[in-house]
Write a protein that holds these residues in place. Structure first.
Motif, short mmCIF file in Angstrom:
data_model
loop_
_atom_site.label_atom_id
_atom_site.label_comp_id
_atom_site.label_asym_id
_atom_site.label_seq_id
_atom_site.Cartn_x
_atom_site.Cartn_y
_atom_site.Cartn_z
N SER A 158 60.87 48.49 -1.94
CA SER A 158 60.45 48.57 -0.53
C SER A 158 59.36 49.60 -0.36
CB SER A 158 61.62 48.93 0.37
OG SER A 158 62.84 48.54 -0.18
N ILE A 159 59.50 50.72 -1.09
CA ILE A 159 58.48 51.78 -0.96
C ILE A 159 57.13 51.27 -1.43
CG2 ILE A 159 57.75 54.03 -1.87
CD1 ILE A 159 60.71 54.85 -1.83
N VAL A 160 57.12 50.56 -2.56
CA VAL A 160 55.86 50.02 -3.08
C VAL A 160 55.23 49.06 -2.08
CG1 VAL A 160 54.87 48.52 -4.85
CG2 VAL A 160 56.44 50.33 -5.51
N PHE A 161 56.05 48.17 -1.50
CA PHE A 161 55.55 47.21 -0.51
C PHE A 161 54.98 47.91 0.72
CE2 PHE A 161 56.90 43.41 -2.54
CZ PHE A 161 56.25 42.39 -1.85
N LEU A 162 55.75 48.87 1.24
CA LEU A 162 55.31 49.59 2.44
C LEU A 162 54.01 50.33 2.17
CD1 LEU A 162 58.64 51.01 3.93
CD2 LEU A 162 57.13 49.27 4.90
N LEU A 163 53.95 50.97 1.01
CA LEU A 163 52.76 51.73 0.64
C LEU A 163 51.55 50.81 0.57
CD1 LEU A 163 52.92 54.74 0.01
CD2 LEU A 163 52.55 54.18 -2.40
N PHE A 164 51.76 49.65 -0.04
CA PHE A 164 50.67 48.68 -0.19
C PHE A 164 50.14 48.23 1.19
CE2 PHE A 164 49.41 44.20 -0.21
CZ PHE A 164 48.33 44.27 -1.07
N PHE A 165 51.06 47.86 2.09
CA PHE A 165 50.59 47.34 3.37
C PHE A 165 50.08 48.44 4.29
CE2 PHE A 165 52.82 43.63 1.90
CZ PHE A 165 51.83 42.69 2.14
N TYR A 166 50.59 49.65 4.10
CA TYR A 166 50.04 50.77 4.86
C TYR A 166 48.58 50.98 4.44
CZ TYR A 166 49.03 55.43 6.47
OH TYR A 166 48.43 56.49 7.07
N THR A 167 48.35 51.01 3.14
CA THR A 167 46.99 51.22 2.63
C THR A 167 46.08 50.09 3.09
OG1 THR A 167 48.11 52.06 0.69
CG2 THR A 167 45.73 51.85 0.54
N TYR A 168 46.60 48.87 3.01
CA TYR A 168 45.82 47.70 3.39
C TYR A 168 45.40 47.78 4.86
CZ TYR A 168 44.75 42.79 4.35
OH TYR A 168 44.14 41.64 4.74
N ASN A 169 46.39 48.07 5.72
CA ASN A 169 46.12 48.20 7.15
C ASN A 169 45.12 49.29 7.44
OD1 ASN A 169 47.21 46.39 8.87
ND2 ASN A 169 49.26 47.27 8.77
N HIS A 170 45.33 50.41 6.78
CA HIS A 170 44.49 51.58 6.99
C HIS A 170 43.04 51.26 6.62
CE1 HIS A 170 43.81 55.80 7.59
NE2 HIS A 170 43.08 55.81 6.50
N LEU A 171 42.88 50.69 5.43
CA LEU A 171 41.54 50.29 4.97
C LEU A 171 40.90 49.32 5.94
CD1 LEU A 171 41.68 49.74 1.13
CD2 LEU A 171 39.97 51.02 2.39
N ASN A 172 41.69 48.34 6.36
CA ASN A 172 41.22 47.32 7.29
C ASN A 172 40.70 47.92 8.58
OD1 ASN A 172 40.95 44.68 6.89
ND2 ASN A 172 43.08 44.17 7.22
N ASN A 173 41.53 48.84 9.15
CA ASN A 173 41.13 49.45 10.41
C ASN A 173 39.86 50.26 10.26
OD1 ASN A 173 43.29 48.32 11.61
ND2 ASN A 173 44.59 50.14 11.51
N THR A 174 39.76 50.98 9.14
CA THR A 174 38.57 51.78 8.91
C THR A 174 37.34 50.89 8.85
OG1 THR A 174 40.03 53.03 7.48
CG2 THR A 174 37.74 53.71 7.53
N LEU A 175 37.47 49.80 8.11
CA LEU A 175 36.34 48.88 7.96
C LEU A 175 35.99 48.25 9.31
CD1 LEU A 175 37.38 47.15 4.64
CD2 LEU A 175 35.44 48.67 4.97
N ASP A 176 37.04 47.83 10.06
CA ASP A 176 36.80 47.20 11.37
C ASP A 176 36.08 48.13 12.32
OD1 ASP A 176 37.70 44.77 10.84
OD2 ASP A 176 39.67 44.97 11.78
N GLN A 177 36.49 49.43 12.30
CA GLN A 177 35.87 50.38 13.22
C GLN A 177 34.38 50.50 12.94
OE1 GLN A 177 38.25 53.88 12.97
NE2 GLN A 177 39.80 52.99 14.31
#
Ligand SMILES: [Cu+2]
Length: 314
Positions: A158-177
């Motif tokens: 679960s930790i690996v999954f959460l970490l992955f999607f947190y990073t993904y979301n974070h990267l996405n938001n940064t790029l979108d901004q």
């Protein structure tokens, strides 16, 4: 922007599986090889097909060929070290996945595109995890044993999954901004030049946003832009092509301010302008409802050739 990021993740994970199969090819039975080739072909086809369908919306032929091509390649490369049967399995699944993914990408409404990409990515990452686990079981747990550890520990998983999607979301938001800021800036400079040029009373009370859309054979540039509810818009269609083009917005409710031929000012009119080759045409309106709306060229076969875009009204 999430299309690029998702594409990169899909490519990296696929390469890991392909390389793993190649290295361990002597230990992998035909049955397992077939399963892996089928799974990877289908997953890559579906995901890349979806991305292609969204990216090249309006050109289903191209996105289907692209999706099928990626699926084919993934299935073929995975099956290659195993057997002809595995190749056939992988290739056929890849083609099928690519076709379905492209159709999904083409048909999904713009406001759900991002969610769909995320759903597909969850399926992709989850399935690749299971495939890698299966491969590990098949070839012994000596190498890549960290994957084994993760799979036998739900908390770690679960930790690996959460970490992955947190990073993904974070990267996405940064790029979108970054993306949004550049769009905003270009629109601001547009509206400022417009205000200097025109002196109608309306432009003094509210800043008019000026949007120029260039039409060629067969594309719009830009193919997406943003508007604000209540802010007057001057939309200019510049036809740089060699045949007549027009632009029509699907279901976008506006209040027309003026149009060259029609004099009525009622609400909820549709925005439609056409422009002869080498000419420009303009329309002024106020968006009255937020949402994401599709626009396209109504000249027969132009929409299918790629003259489609989206506007986001907020
Ligand atoms: Cu056209």
């Amino acid at each position: 922007m999430s299309i690029l990021l998702t594409g990169i993740i899909v490519t990296i994970l696929s390469l890991i599986v392909i390389v793993f199969v190649f290295i361990k090819r002597k230990k992998i039975t035909c049955m397992v090889g077939m399963m892996v080739a089928m799974a990877l072909g289908m997953l890559v086809g579906l995901t890349d097909g979806l991305l292609a369908g969204i990216l090249y919306s309006g050109n289903l032929f191209f996105s289907t060929v692209l999706g099928m091509g990626f699926g084919f390649l993934a299935g073929f490369l995975t099956g290659l070290p195993i057997s002809v049967m595995a190749i056939i399995d992988g290739v056929l699944s890849g083609i099928m996945g690519g076709m379905m993914g492209a159709m999904l990408g083409e048909m999904i409404s713009p406001q759900h595109q991002n969610s769909m990409i995320r759903v597909m990515l969850v399926i992709f990452v989850g399935m690749i995890g299971i495939v890698l686990y299966m491969l590990q079981q098949e070839t012994g747990f000596n190498r890549l044993s960290f994957i084994n550890k993760i799979f036998h520990n739900p908390l770690l998983l679960s930790i690996v999954f959460l970490l992955f999607f947190y990073t993904y979301n974070h990267l996405n938001n940064t790029l979108d901004q970054g993306h949004n800021v550049s769009i905003k800036n270009s629109h601001m400079s547009h509206s400022m030049t417009n205000n200097k040029l025109s002196g109608s009373p309306l432009n003094f009370s509210t800043k008019t946003k000026k949007v120029v859309i260039e039409a060629t054979e067969f594309a719009y540039f830009p193919k997406d832009f943003k508007l604000t509810v209540g802010q007057p818009v001057t939309l200019i269609l510049k036809n740089s092509g060699e045949v007549e083009h027009d632009i029509e917005f699907e279901n976008m409710k506006v209040s027309l301010l003026q149009q060259s031929h029609h004099g009525n000012h009622s609400k909820n009119q549709t925005v439609h302008i056409h422009s002869l080759p080498g000419k420009t045409a303009e329309i002024r309106f106020i968006p009255v409802e937020s949402g994401v709306f599709r626009f396209y060229c109504t000249v027969p076969r132009h929409k299918e050739s790629g003259m489609v875009g989206f506007v986001e009204v907020s």
